[in-house]
Design an enzyme around this catalytic site. Structure first.
Site, PDB file in Angstrom:
ATOM      1  CB  SER A   1      -0.868  -0.164   1.321  1.00  0.00           C
ATOM      2  OG  SER A   1      -1.478   1.283   1.574  1.00  0.00           O
TER       3      SER A   1
ATOM      4  CE1 TYR B   1      -3.982  -2.776   5.984  1.00  0.00           C
ATOM      5  CE2 TYR B   1      -3.071  -0.439   5.226  1.00  0.00           C
ATOM      6  CZ  TYR B   1      -3.565  -1.661   4.728  1.00  0.00           C
ATOM      7  OH  TYR B   1      -3.391  -2.042   3.536  1.00  0.00           O
TER       8      TYR B   1
END
Length: 348
Positions: A142, A155
């Protein structure tokens, strides 16, 4: 023309979202796809879609935070489909809340699923790939693997850890001249169901930071990366490119910008007090015995982009580079011709 032989592909987190879209993208190429996740409803629906898309499907229910279970899952895939050619680490968990409102157990669980799940998946894949000296491992990353944002500390920490782990592993494989490759695909915000099942302690409904892309955009990049594993990493979406460049150049400015905008950008105005603080899928799958199949898409179809110019250029980097080189050569040649003519005219 000879058709490309089918590959054996493992996709973790395959019951929904990007994992689901990725499994279908591989199936459309005629591959044998092993679907790994915790839930049953989503896996069953994904298996049906894989078969209808032209692939073979194998459902393996597994919690990626359990190393022994992941090893067993890899063996089941090999027994059913033969040697593993591609392993995609996509499974993750998350909590939307300020760090001080996330419990130690919750933070540990996100880390175990998202980071250690990737480590355990990679270890299982290598056990089967290294003896053959063949295979590609794709780590689904990501923009948040480089740039942390508020409300997603667990995360972001896990994705940063995957980035460092993957770099270390890649260096080791290169050192040994291995035929096994690992690459990482850095994704933008995607329209997936996770925002409806994630544990959230925010007053508004969780949402991705705009711009939002359809999960198929991510899936195409992952499939491409699986076939071109020598490349270090792929950046998907213009927002990912802009974020990573800004973070490299002016990280302090980005800190302040996200401090001002990051809270609101990750919440809808609509309040959802019934879901606030609910465990979501952190401890049990959202598509378990009392759940249902959530599919690949979330609730943001109307605002999600089905593609991006950056995606096209990234997947064709070699061709674009050659075109630019040829174009530059042509322009340089024309300039030399003009100079020669001017010089000749002057001498005359």
């Amino acid at each position: 023309m000879l058709s490309r032989p089918a590959r054996t592909v493992v996709v973790t987190g395959a019951s929904g979202g990007v994992g689901r879209a990725t499994a279908l993208a591989f199936a459309a190429r005629g591959d044998r796809v092993a679907l790994l996740a915790r839930g049953r409803e989503g896996l069953a629906a994904a298996a049906d879609e894989v078969q209808r898309a032209g692939g073979e499907a194998l459902v393996v229910t597994v919690d990626m935070a359990d190393a022994k279970a992941v090893d067993d899952a890899a063996q089941k895939v090999t027994d059913a489909f033969g040697p593993i050619d591609v392993w995609v680490n996509n499974a993750f968990a998350g909590v939307f809340a300020p760090f001080t409102e996330i419990t130690a157990d919750e933070f540990r669980r996100v880390t175990e699923v998202t980071y250690l799940g990737c480590v355990f998946g990679t270890r299982a894949a290598l056990r089967h790939m290294l003896p053959r000296d063949r295979g590609t491992i794709v780590q689904v990353g990501s923009a948040l693997a480089y740039r942390g944002i508020p409300l997603q500390s667990a995360y972001c920490g896990a994705k940063h850890a995957i980035q460092g782990f993957n770099e270390s592993l890649r260096c080791e494989l290169l050192h040994h001249g291995s035929g096994v490759h690992t690459t990482m695909v850095q994704l933008p915000a995607a329209n997936t169901p996770q925002f409806d099942w994630v544990l959230s302690r925010m007053p508004g409904r969780a949402r991705p930071v705009a711009p939002v892309y359809q999960p198929e955009v991510a899936a195409r990049a992952i499939v491409h990366a699986a076939g071109h594993g020598r490349r270090r990493e792929y950046w998907v979406g213009g927002s990912t490119v802009a974020t990573l460049i800004a973070n490299a150049v002016v990280p302090g400015v980005l800190d302040r910008y996200l401090a001002r905008t990051g809270f609101e950008a990750q919440q809808d105005e609509r309040r959802d007090e019934g879901a606030r603080g609910a465990p979501g899928n952190l401890w049990s799958p959202a598509d378990g015995p009392h759940g249902h199949d959530h599919g690949a898409h979330g609730r943001f179809d109307e605002e999600s982009h089905p593609g991006s110019p950056q995606e096209w250029m990234s997947l064709r980097r070699g061709q674009v580079g050659k075109a630019l080189t040829i174009g530059a050569g042509v322009l340089a040649g024309r300039r030399l011709v003009r100079l020669a003519r001017q010089t000749g005219s002057g001498r005359a």
